[in-house]
Scaffold this motif. Structure first.
Motif, PDB file in Angstrom:
ATOM      1  N   MET A  20     -26.133 -66.328 -12.452  1.00 52.25           N
ATOM      2  CA  MET A  20     -24.489 -65.951 -11.757  1.00 52.25           C
ATOM      3  C   MET A  20     -25.602 -64.170 -12.249  1.00 52.25           C
ATOM      4  SD  MET A  20     -21.334 -65.063 -10.450  1.00 52.25           S
ATOM      5  CE  MET A  20     -21.288 -66.862 -10.660  1.00 52.25           C
ATOM      6  N   ILE A  21     -26.383 -64.221 -13.021  1.00 58.28           N
ATOM      7  CA  ILE A  21     -26.344 -62.590 -13.020  1.00 58.28           C
ATOM      8  C   ILE A  21     -27.241 -62.342 -11.957  1.00 58.28           C
ATOM      9  CG2 ILE A  21     -28.049 -61.026 -14.290  1.00 58.28           C
ATOM     10  CD1 ILE A  21     -25.405 -61.945 -15.904  1.00 58.28           C
ATOM     11  N   GLY A  22     -27.840 -63.443 -11.389  1.00 62.63           N
ATOM     12  CA  GLY A  22     -28.861 -62.960  -9.600  1.00 62.63           C
ATOM     13  C   GLY A  22     -27.856 -62.730  -8.365  1.00 62.63           C
ATOM     14  N   THR A  23     -26.594 -63.626  -9.163  1.00 63.88           N
ATOM     15  CA  THR A  23     -26.154 -63.378  -8.021  1.00 63.88           C
ATOM     16  C   THR A  23     -25.078 -62.036  -7.731  1.00 63.88           C
ATOM     17  OG1 THR A  23     -25.657 -66.074  -7.190  1.00 63.88           O
ATOM     18  CG2 THR A  23     -23.435 -64.720  -6.504  1.00 63.88           C
ATOM     19  N   LEU A  24     -24.362 -61.721  -9.227  1.00 62.33           N
ATOM     20  CA  LEU A  24     -24.002 -60.234  -9.164  1.00 62.33           C
ATOM     21  C   LEU A  24     -24.627 -59.612  -8.596  1.00 62.33           C
ATOM     22  CD1 LEU A  24     -21.950 -61.022 -12.953  1.00 62.33           C
ATOM     23  CD2 LEU A  24     -21.320 -61.218 -10.081  1.00 62.33           C
ATOM     24  N   ASN A  25     -26.037 -59.129  -9.259  1.00 61.97           N
ATOM     25  CA  ASN A  25     -27.189 -58.101  -8.675  1.00 61.97           C
ATOM     26  C   ASN A  25     -26.825 -57.703  -6.986  1.00 61.97           C
ATOM     27  OD1 ASN A  25     -27.229 -56.680 -10.885  1.00 61.97           O
ATOM     28  ND2 ASN A  25     -28.732 -58.610 -11.669  1.00 61.97           N
ATOM     29  N   ASP A  26     -27.299 -59.222  -6.600  1.00 61.59           N
ATOM     30  CA  ASP A  26     -26.745 -58.966  -5.250  1.00 61.59           C
ATOM     31  C   ASP A  26     -26.078 -58.640  -4.775  1.00 61.59           C
ATOM     32  OD1 ASP A  26     -29.362 -61.432  -5.239  1.00 61.59           O
ATOM     33  OD2 ASP A  26     -29.680 -62.973  -4.825  1.00 61.59           O
ATOM     34  N   LEU A  27     -25.059 -59.262  -5.319  1.00 57.51           N
ATOM     35  CA  LEU A  27     -23.869 -58.451  -4.696  1.00 57.51           C
ATOM     36  C   LEU A  27     -23.989 -56.689  -4.954  1.00 57.51           C
ATOM     37  CD1 LEU A  27     -20.823 -58.763  -3.600  1.00 57.51           C
ATOM     38  CD2 LEU A  27     -19.653 -59.441  -5.955  1.00 57.51           C
ATOM     39  N   ILE A  28     -23.952 -56.612  -5.673  1.00 58.36           N
ATOM     40  CA  ILE A  28     -24.156 -55.201  -5.894  1.00 58.36           C
ATOM     41  C   ILE A  28     -24.663 -54.616  -5.081  1.00 58.36           C
ATOM     42  CG2 ILE A  28     -25.716 -53.049  -7.053  1.00 58.36           C
ATOM     43  CD1 ILE A  28     -22.831 -54.184  -8.327  1.00 58.36           C
ATOM     44  N   ASP A  29     -26.377 -55.427  -4.615  1.00 58.54           N
ATOM     45  CA  ASP A  29     -26.387 -55.073  -3.235  1.00 58.54           C
ATOM     46  C   ASP A  29     -26.480 -55.223  -1.699  1.00 58.54           C
ATOM     47  OD1 ASP A  29     -29.244 -54.338  -5.356  1.00 58.54           O
ATOM     48  OD2 ASP A  29     -29.914 -56.492  -4.904  1.00 58.54           O
ATOM     49  N   ARG A  30     -25.025 -56.211  -1.737  1.00 58.04           N
ATOM     50  CA  ARG A  30     -24.566 -55.929  -0.672  1.00 58.04           C
ATOM     51  C   ARG A  30     -23.864 -54.563  -0.348  1.00 58.04           C
ATOM     52  NH1 ARG A  30     -23.248 -55.835   3.986  1.00 58.04           N
ATOM     53  NH2 ARG A  30     -22.438 -56.900   4.673  1.00 58.04           N
ATOM     54  N   ILE A  31     -23.311 -54.376  -1.224  1.00 59.99           N
ATOM     55  CA  ILE A  31     -22.807 -53.379  -1.448  1.00 59.99           C
ATOM     56  C   ILE A  31     -22.778 -51.904  -1.289  1.00 59.99           C
ATOM     57  CG2 ILE A  31     -20.777 -51.653  -2.687  1.00 59.99           C
ATOM     58  CD1 ILE A  31     -20.014 -54.352  -4.966  1.00 59.99           C
ATOM     59  N   GLU A  32     -24.439 -51.978  -1.444  1.00 58.41           N
ATOM     60  CA  GLU A  32     -24.913 -51.079  -1.495  1.00 58.41           C
ATOM     61  C   GLU A  32     -24.942 -51.043   0.002  1.00 58.41           C
ATOM     62  OE1 GLU A  32     -25.774 -47.725  -3.391  1.00 58.41           O
ATOM     63  OE2 GLU A  32     -23.518 -49.331  -4.515  1.00 58.41           O
ATOM     64  N   GLN A  33     -25.775 -51.587   0.676  1.00 57.95           N
ATOM     65  CA  GLN A  33     -26.020 -51.864   1.873  1.00 57.95           C
ATOM     66  C   GLN A  33     -25.147 -51.304   2.322  1.00 57.95           C
ATOM     67  OE1 GLN A  33     -27.498 -55.752   2.167  1.00 57.95           O
ATOM     68  NE2 GLN A  33     -29.641 -55.413   0.988  1.00 57.95           N
ATOM     69  N   THR A  34     -23.964 -52.453   3.086  1.00 56.90           N
ATOM     70  CA  THR A  34     -22.642 -51.870   3.477  1.00 56.90           C
ATOM     71  C   THR A  34     -22.342 -49.505   3.672  1.00 56.90           C
ATOM     72  OG1 THR A  34     -21.617 -53.621   2.959  1.00 56.90           O
ATOM     73  CG2 THR A  34     -20.211 -51.844   3.669  1.00 56.90           C
ATOM     74  N   LEU A  35     -22.374 -48.997   1.803  1.00 53.75           N
ATOM     75  CA  LEU A  35     -22.095 -48.687   2.125  1.00 53.75           C
ATOM     76  C   LEU A  35     -23.739 -47.546   2.758  1.00 53.75           C
ATOM     77  CD1 LEU A  35     -21.468 -47.546  -1.732  1.00 53.75           C
ATOM     78  CD2 LEU A  35     -20.124 -47.280   0.303  1.00 53.75           C
ATOM     79  N   ASP A  36     -24.475 -47.694   3.107  1.00 55.64           N
ATOM     80  CA  ASP A  36     -25.783 -46.692   3.174  1.00 55.64           C
ATOM     81  C   ASP A  36     -25.645 -47.306   4.818  1.00 55.64           C
ATOM     82  OD1 ASP A  36     -26.721 -46.441   1.110  1.00 55.64           O
ATOM     83  OD2 ASP A  36     -27.912 -47.862   0.815  1.00 55.64           O
ATOM     84  N   GLY A  37     -24.176 -48.232   5.416  1.00 57.71           N
ATOM     85  CA  GLY A  37     -24.751 -48.345   6.450  1.00 57.71           C
ATOM     86  C   GLY A  37     -23.752 -47.116   7.446  1.00 57.71           C
ATOM     87  N   ASP A  38     -23.771 -47.317   8.817  1.00 55.45           N
ATOM     88  CA  ASP A  38     -22.523 -46.277   9.882  1.00 55.45           C
ATOM     89  C   ASP A  38     -21.112 -46.628   9.211  1.00 55.45           C
ATOM     90  OD1 ASP A  38     -25.520 -45.613  10.865  1.00 55.45           O
ATOM     91  OD2 ASP A  38     -25.140 -47.609  12.429  1.00 55.45           O
TER      92      ASP A  38
END
Length: 292
Positions: A1-19
């Motif tokens: 679960m900790i890994g999944t939560l960190n993956d979610l953080i990364d997904r949020i950051e990827q969205t913020l870095d996008g267009d």
């Protein structure tokens, strides 16, 4: 679960870095892709981060938006639309709720700002809260008693719940004890109807009552919450009240669920007090679970 939560953080950051940094993250699809449920993911995020995932995303968006304004973005509407808002007014309300100042002021003066840094979850391998845990399967039953809508309070005694219980006459408790006929036994404190990542102050249904077996004839003047058959994790603890219970809640998220093959499922949470004084409690926390 900790890994999944960190993956979610990364997904949020990827969205913020996008267009389109205002694009919504599909939490339900993300949870399915990672072999869990949206309900469990949101509950664990809120428990560990201290805020709902929706609030975290809003804070990160407003942090990025503020950086663009400080860097000299020429048009507020352009920034507003980029971050998912249809008007300068709606963007301004969201911006002020995070930074406590207007976007135009930040663009002119560079601040003040309240920055939300990107989170990173880590698992403590040393259990800090002693817990006795039992996994039990229960047939369908019902929770019956006196219900009221109260705001969610994360720390300290909830005064609204206190007032609700204090308003009940002594004979109401005697009557409830006589009606209860199944596990969990005794007078129960039940929380129901709360979203998995609810923020402080969100309304929930609190029921002061007992458990009865399915099919029990329930008096018409009592409130009733049907509970389907399922598996429960029962956490037992004792210590200072209400701190012990609140630490136990936190420890299930930080220590037990990340280390065990179970996840939360929708349903009421139940507290059974074995002993209770103004300063001390021995209690059981019943949480509905399913294999993770």
């Amino acid at each position: 679960m900790i890994g999944t939560l960190n993956d979610l953080i990364d997904r949020i950051e990827q969205t913020l870095d996008g267009d389109r940094p205002g694009q919504d993250v599909d939490i339900a699809a993300f949870a399915r892709a990672h072999g869990t449920t949206e309900y469990h993911l949101r509950r664990m995020f809120a428990s560990l981060a201290g805020m709902p995932v929706s609030e975290y995303i809003r804070r990160r968006r407003m942090t990025r938006a503020a950086a663009e304004l400080v860097a000299g973005a020429p048009h507020l509407l352009t920034v507003a639309v980029r971050y998912g808002y249809g008007s300068v007014e709606a963007f301004g309300r969201a911006f002020r709720s995070v930074h406590d100042t207007a976007p135009a002021q930040v663009r002119r003066e560079g601040g003040p700002l309240r920055t939300q840094t990107a989170l990173r979850f880590r698992l403590s391998v040393e259990g800090r809260t002693p817990m006795d845990v039992t996994i039990t399967d229960r047939p369908a039953f019902a929770l019956v008693g006196h219900a009221v809508e109260v705001p969610l309070v994360h720390e300290g005694v909830n005064p609204h719940i206190q007032a609700h219980i204090a308003a009940l006459p002594p004979e109401a408790h005697v009557r409830l004890k006589a009606i209860g006929n199944t596990e969990p036994a005794g007078i129960l404190a039940v929380s129901d109807g709360l979203e998995p990542d609810a923020a402080e102050g969100t309304p929930l249904t609190y029921l002061h009552g007992v458990a009865v077996s399915e099919g029990t004839d329930v008096p018409s003047d009592l409130d009733e919450i049907p509970v389907p058959a399922g598996t429960w994790a029962v956490f037992a603890s004792r210590g200072a009240f209400p701190e012990t219970l609140q630490r136990l809640w936190a420890a299930t998220a930080t220590e037990w669920f990340p280390s065990n093959p179970w996840r939360l499922r929708p349903g009421p949470s139940i507290v059974r007090y074995l002993e209770l004084t103004e300063t001390h409690a021995a209690c059981e926390l019943w949480l509905p679970v399913e294999p993770g």
